[in-house]
Write a protein that holds these residues in place. Structure first.
Motif, PDB file in Angstrom:
ATOM      1  N   SER A 156      -9.490   2.899   1.819  1.00 40.28           N
ATOM      2  CA  SER A 156      -8.899   3.468   0.602  1.00 40.28           C
ATOM      3  C   SER A 156      -9.962   3.827  -0.420  1.00 40.28           C
ATOM      4  O   SER A 156      -9.951   4.919  -1.001  1.00 40.28           O
ATOM      5  CB  SER A 156      -7.901   2.479  -0.014  1.00 40.28           C
TER       6      SER A 156
ATOM      7  N   SER B 270       2.391   1.698  -3.437  1.00 40.70           N
ATOM      8  CA  SER B 270       1.353   2.124  -4.387  1.00 40.70           C
ATOM      9  C   SER B 270       1.057   3.604  -4.214  1.00 40.70           C
ATOM     10  O   SER B 270       0.927   4.358  -5.201  1.00 40.70           O
ATOM     11  CB  SER B 270       0.076   1.308  -4.172  1.00 40.70           C
ATOM     12  N   GLY B 271       0.945   4.051  -2.966  1.00 40.56           N
ATOM     13  CA  GLY B 271       0.703   5.468  -2.710  1.00 40.56           C
ATOM     14  C   GLY B 271       1.834   6.331  -3.210  1.00 40.56           C
ATOM     15  O   GLY B 271       1.619   7.401  -3.798  1.00 40.56           O
TER      16      GLY B 271
ATOM     17  N   VAL C 124      -5.050   5.847  -0.599  1.00 42.28           N
ATOM     18  CA  VAL C 124      -4.037   4.827  -0.289  1.00 42.28           C
ATOM     19  C   VAL C 124      -3.134   5.279   0.859  1.00 42.28           C
ATOM     20  O   VAL C 124      -2.842   4.498   1.784  1.00 42.28           O
ATOM     21  CB  VAL C 124      -3.195   4.525  -1.547  1.00 42.28           C
TER      22      VAL C 124
ATOM     23  N   THR D  16      -5.010   5.509   4.519  1.00 38.33           N
ATOM     24  CA  THR D  16      -5.209   4.220   5.179  1.00 38.33           C
ATOM     25  C   THR D  16      -3.881   3.567   5.531  1.00 38.33           C
ATOM     26  O   THR D  16      -3.705   3.021   6.620  1.00 38.33           O
ATOM     27  CB  THR D  16      -6.026   3.278   4.282  1.00 38.33           C
ATOM     28  N   GLY D  17      -2.918   3.629   4.606  1.00 35.77           N
ATOM     29  CA  GLY D  17      -1.608   3.055   4.884  1.00 35.77           C
ATOM     30  C   GLY D  17      -0.924   3.755   6.045  1.00 35.77           C
ATOM     31  O   GLY D  17      -0.317   3.110   6.906  1.00 35.77           O
TER      32      GLY D  17
ATOM     33  N   LEU E 267       0.839  -1.202   0.000  1.00 37.75           N
ATOM     34  CA  LEU E 267       0.000   0.000   0.000  1.00 37.75           C
ATOM     35  C   LEU E 267       0.874   1.253   0.000  1.00 37.75           C
ATOM     36  O   LEU E 267       0.590   2.234  -0.700  1.00 37.75           O
ATOM     37  CB  LEU E 267      -0.905  -0.022   1.239  1.00 37.75           C
ATOM     38  N   ASP E 268       1.947   1.216   0.776  1.00 40.40           N
ATOM     39  CA  ASP E 268       2.867   2.345   0.856  1.00 40.40           C
ATOM     40  C   ASP E 268       3.511   2.618  -0.507  1.00 40.40           C
ATOM     41  O   ASP E 268       3.566   3.763  -0.976  1.00 40.40           O
ATOM     42  CB  ASP E 268       3.940   2.048   1.898  1.00 40.40           C
TER      43      ASP E 268
END
Length: 202
Positions: A178, A9-10, A99, A102-103, A6-7
């Motif tokens: 997300s 991707s963000g 993203v 939430t991450g 997730l990190d």
């Protein structure tokens, strides 16, 4: 593992949004990459500093920096025509908000932060990179405009914290948070929703 994905991707989507802004400002290749990389890793760096994680994860682990830099290169090669750049920036920014919010909240909880701290840190993670981007290119930060920007981030982070409190699986909380945050941000842009302003002075 899920938080790491997730990190990254963000970082990728925020770096791409920052690079698109750099392209629209007619910066050179170096300038585009600087704005993009700082946009991508800026929120995470602020999050880590608030959590006492030093050096920040994005500077300690090369995949984070490499992800941001690669996203910038992709934008430089494949960016849309100038008239569509604004739309591209806003869409990528909305996804990044969801993203990262939430991450960031998930990482804060995993680091031992309480519910309130995790919620606020999640929001800051989401808006930090965009704030730095706008300052670098001398734009009024979206955070200070009437657009719903921080509110979707706060909602996404809150969703993760509530899911943790209710013992709902982490993956469910992250996914729902997300989608909720990014969806609200995109819906607000489409419907032109915004928060009320103070009454005009006479």
């Amino acid at each position: 593992m899920l938080l790491r994905i997730l990190d990254l991707s963000g970082i990728a989507v925020f770096a791409a949004s920052g690079a698109l802004v750099g392209v629209s400002k007619r910066l050179d290749i170096f300038g585009v990459c600087v704005v993009g990389v700082i946009t991508g890793i800026g929120g995470g760096m602020i999050r880590d500093l608030l959590l006492g994680i030093t050096p920040p994860t994005s500077l300690q682990n090369w995949p984070y920096f490499a992800t941001a830099f690669t996203a910038c290169l992709v934008v430089l090669v494949l960016h849309p025509e100038v008239r569509r750049i604004r739309t591209g920036v806003l869409v990528l920014d909305a996804i990044g908000v969801g993203v990262f919010a939430t991450g960031g909240a998930g990482i804060a909880l995993a680091s031992g932060a309480g519910p309130l701290a995790a919620t606020i840190i999640g929001m800051i993670t989401a808006i930090g990179g965009g704030l730095l981007r706008d300052v670098l290119v001398n734009e009024m930060p979206l955070l200070l405009q009437r657009d719903l920007y921080a509110v979707p981030a706060l909602l996404g982070a809150t969703t993760v914290v509530l899911a943790d409190a209710l013992a709902i699986p982490e993956s469910v909380g992250l996914a729902v948070g997300s989608v909720t945050a990014a969806g609200l941000r995109l819906l607000a842009l489409w419907r032109r929703w915004n928060l009320p302003t103070a009454p005009r002075l006479s």
